[in-house]
Write a protein that holds these residues in place. Structure first.
Motif, mmCIF file in Angstrom:
data_model
loop_
_atom_site.group_PDB
_atom_site.id
_atom_site.type_symbol
_atom_site.label_atom_id
_atom_site.label_comp_id
_atom_site.label_asym_id
_atom_site.label_seq_id
_atom_site.Cartn_x
_atom_site.Cartn_y
_atom_site.Cartn_z
ATOM 1 N N PHE A 195 36.656 -19.385 71.684
ATOM 2 C CA PHE A 195 37.927 -20.088 71.523
ATOM 3 C C PHE A 195 39.051 -19.091 71.278
ATOM 4 O O PHE A 195 40.140 -19.206 71.849
ATOM 5 C CB PHE A 195 37.840 -21.082 70.367
ATOM 6 C CG PHE A 195 39.147 -21.737 70.033
ATOM 7 C CD1 PHE A 195 39.667 -22.722 70.855
ATOM 8 C CD2 PHE A 195 39.859 -21.349 68.911
ATOM 9 C CE1 PHE A 195 40.887 -23.322 70.560
ATOM 10 C CE2 PHE A 195 41.079 -21.938 68.605
ATOM 11 C CZ PHE A 195 41.593 -22.928 69.425
ATOM 12 N N GLU A 196 38.805 -18.097 70.413
ATOM 13 C CA GLU A 196 39.815 -17.069 70.140
ATOM 14 C C GLU A 196 40.199 -16.328 71.415
ATOM 15 O O GLU A 196 41.389 -16.072 71.664
ATOM 16 C CB GLU A 196 39.280 -16.075 69.105
ATOM 17 C CG GLU A 196 39.114 -16.654 67.710
ATOM 18 C CD GLU A 196 38.391 -15.706 66.772
ATOM 19 O OE1 GLU A 196 38.429 -15.941 65.554
ATOM 20 O OE2 GLU A 196 37.769 -14.726 67.249
ATOM 21 N N LYS A 197 39.213 -16.007 72.220
ATOM 22 C CA LYS A 197 39.471 -15.289 73.464
ATOM 23 C C LYS A 197 40.340 -16.114 74.409
ATOM 24 O O LYS A 197 41.300 -15.599 75.017
ATOM 25 C CB LYS A 197 38.142 -14.938 74.140
ATOM 26 C CG LYS A 197 38.282 -14.045 75.370
ATOM 27 C CD LYS A 197 36.915 -13.684 75.926
ATOM 28 C CE LYS A 197 37.042 -12.776 77.155
ATOM 29 N NZ LYS A 197 35.715 -12.445 77.721
ATOM 30 N N SER A 198 40.040 -17.405 74.522
ATOM 31 C CA SER A 198 40.823 -18.267 75.403
ATOM 32 C C SER A 198 42.244 -18.447 74.877
ATOM 33 O O SER A 198 43.208 -18.501 75.653
ATOM 34 C CB SER A 198 40.140 -19.623 75.563
ATOM 35 O OG SER A 198 40.101 -20.334 74.346
ATOM 36 N N ARG A 199 42.406 -18.526 73.550
ATOM 37 C CA ARG A 199 43.741 -18.648 72.958
ATOM 38 C C ARG A 199 44.577 -17.408 73.232
ATOM 39 O O ARG A 199 45.771 -17.505 73.528
ATOM 40 C CB ARG A 199 43.634 -18.883 71.446
ATOM 41 C CG ARG A 199 43.172 -20.245 71.056
ATOM 42 C CD ARG A 199 44.221 -21.323 71.319
ATOM 43 N NE ARG A 199 45.309 -21.247 70.362
ATOM 44 C CZ ARG A 199 46.588 -21.403 70.674
ATOM 45 N NH1 ARG A 199 46.936 -21.627 71.924
ATOM 46 N NH2 ARG A 199 47.529 -21.350 69.752
ATOM 47 N N CYS A 200 43.962 -16.232 73.133
ATOM 48 C CA CYS A 200 44.683 -14.992 73.440
ATOM 49 C C CYS A 200 45.142 -14.982 74.898
ATOM 50 O O CYS A 200 46.280 -14.593 75.203
ATOM 51 C CB CYS A 200 43.788 -13.780 73.161
ATOM 52 S SG CYS A 200 43.569 -13.422 71.402
ATOM 53 N N GLU A 201 44.281 -15.413 75.784
ATOM 54 C CA GLU A 201 44.629 -15.454 77.209
ATOM 55 C C GLU A 201 45.788 -16.413 77.448
ATOM 56 O O GLU A 201 46.709 -16.106 78.223
ATOM 57 C CB GLU A 201 43.401 -15.855 78.029
ATOM 58 C CG GLU A 201 42.318 -14.777 78.066
ATOM 59 C CD GLU A 201 41.016 -15.265 78.682
ATOM 60 O OE1 GLU A 201 40.922 -16.488 78.990
ATOM 61 O OE2 GLU A 201 40.086 -14.442 78.840
ATOM 62 N N GLU A 202 45.780 -17.552 76.787
ATOM 63 C CA GLU A 202 46.863 -18.525 76.912
ATOM 64 C C GLU A 202 48.193 -17.951 76.428
ATOM 65 O O GLU A 202 49.256 -18.278 76.963
ATOM 66 C CB GLU A 202 46.545 -19.783 76.110
ATOM 67 C CG GLU A 202 45.430 -20.646 76.678
ATOM 68 C CD GLU A 202 45.031 -21.757 75.714
ATOM 69 O OE1 GLU A 202 45.766 -21.956 74.717
ATOM 70 O OE2 GLU A 202 44.010 -22.417 75.958
ATOM 71 N N MET A 203 48.138 -17.107 75.413
ATOM 72 C CA MET A 203 49.345 -16.551 74.802
ATOM 73 C C MET A 203 49.734 -15.204 75.399
ATOM 74 O O MET A 203 50.676 -14.555 74.927
ATOM 75 C CB MET A 203 49.135 -16.421 73.290
ATOM 76 C CG MET A 203 48.824 -17.747 72.621
ATOM 77 S SD MET A 203 48.313 -17.623 70.882
ATOM 78 C CE MET A 203 49.892 -17.517 70.077
#
Length: 352
Positions: free
Chosen positions: A267-275
């Motif tokens: 989830f953290e990895k996907s959030r970083c990609e989104e941001m």
């Protein structure tokens, strides 16, 4: 930003600290944190600002806390602050981004331990890095060692370079490291080399500030802590003229588990990609905080190395607050005596 806002933001952290202080030593860190949040939100909504929380205590589904993306200030809560306006006054709302940690050291507050503070940093819109609530590796120094750190280099090489810049021998160096299991070996290795380690149980924002104060023996901070605290640290370090480098780290990297089986890290990895952020990429000061025009305020809850804690007798309370203005590099300590009976009813309810 108007100079007068510095005092207004000091009032915000004072109110939050007074609310949290009611819970010192009572073993309930959630209650302490919630009280500070409620006080901070109440005070922010009375200020003549158009504010957005960009570093807070969660996403929008955690609305009881000061969540990322929450709008605060008179621009959105005029009715709550109508008594603050003069008759016929045409309101102006200063647009700002806000980073908060209503209680840095919830566990210390709950257990009655030292170094618990409430902190807030404010800057012009778009100045702060917007990062997910995840781990961040941090390396921080004061003004005299600015430009002498490189997180891509080994920690020992950084310490040697900073020591040289400060004109110190290694055995004279003092490094703050959070006293967490992930840092146990680092602390032992530094101590074997004769380097003094100040192992804080919690509170890397307060530890960061100690690297920049003239009356502190701390030369450097290193460690892995929270990303929100990292951005707040960057704000005050920039305001004080120090230097910082950081990089985001996934939970599995810190905890030593497989990414494949760690839903939180994914989830953290996907959030970083989104941001638009890259995990592991070096973040320098301009990436973390883009502008010198920062206001930082911290009020002590319990006594510690940075600030005196709250002393209270009945409805009279004494606070100490550190206020930093980045545009002038001014550091102020504000000692205040509060008669709590005269506080806003919403604040009185939280501290009584």
């Amino acid at each position: 930003m108007k100079r007068e806002l510095a005092l207004e933001f000091a009032r915000v952290t004072e109110a939050a600290a007074l609310a949290a202080h009611k819970w010192v030593g009572r073993g309930d860190k959630e209650a302490a944190d919630q009280a500070a949040v409620d006080a901070m939100r109440t005070m922010l909504n009375r200020l003549a600002i158009d504010g957005e929380i960009v570093i807070g205590e969660g996403e929008i589904d955690e609305a009881p806390m000061l969540y990322i993306g929450e709008k605060v200030g008179r621009a959105y809560h005029e009715e709550e602050a109508k008594d603050e306006l003069e008759e016929g006054e045409v309101p102006y709302y200063t647009p700002v981004d806000i980073a908060v940690d209503p209680v840095e050291g919830t566990r210390m507050t709950a257990q009655g331990q030292s170094n618990a503070v409430t902190v807030l940093a404010v800057a012009k819109k778009g100045s702060f890095l917007k990062a997910p609530d995840m781990y961040m590796e941090k390396l921080i120094v004061g003004p005299e060692a600015k430009g002498k750190i490189d997180l891509e280099r080994p920690l020992m090489e950084n310490i040697e370079n900073v020591a040289k810049a400060l004109g110190k021998e290694l055995h004279e160096m003092m490094v703050v490291v959070l006293d967490k299991p992930r840092h146990t070996q680092i602390i032992k290795d530094l101590q074997k080399l004769g380097i003094k380690v100040y192992a804080l149980p919690d509170g890397d924002v307060a530890g960061s500030i100690l690297t920049c104060l003239v009356d502190s023996d701390v030369d450097m901070l290193y460690g892995i802590g929270g990303a929100p605290e990292g951005v707040i640290s960057a704000a005050v370090i920039r305001a004080l003229g120090g230097d910082m480098q950081a990089r985001l780290k996934l939970r599995n990297e810190v905890k030593g588990v497989s990414l494949e089986n760690d839903k939180i890290s994914n989830f953290e990895k996907s959030r970083c990609e989104e941001m638009g952020l890259k995990v592991g990429e070096i973040l320098r000061m301009d990436d973390l905080v883009k502008d010198d025009e920062v206001i930082f305020s911290a009020t002590g809850i319990t006594g510690g190395d940075l600030l005196t804690g709250i002393y209270r007798r009945g409805m009279i309370a004494k606070t100490q607050t550190l206020v930093v203005r980045g545009s002038s590099k001014t550091v102020r300590y504000i000692n205040s005596v509060h008669n709590l009976e005269y506080k806003d009813p919403k604040i009185l309810h939280l501290v009584k």
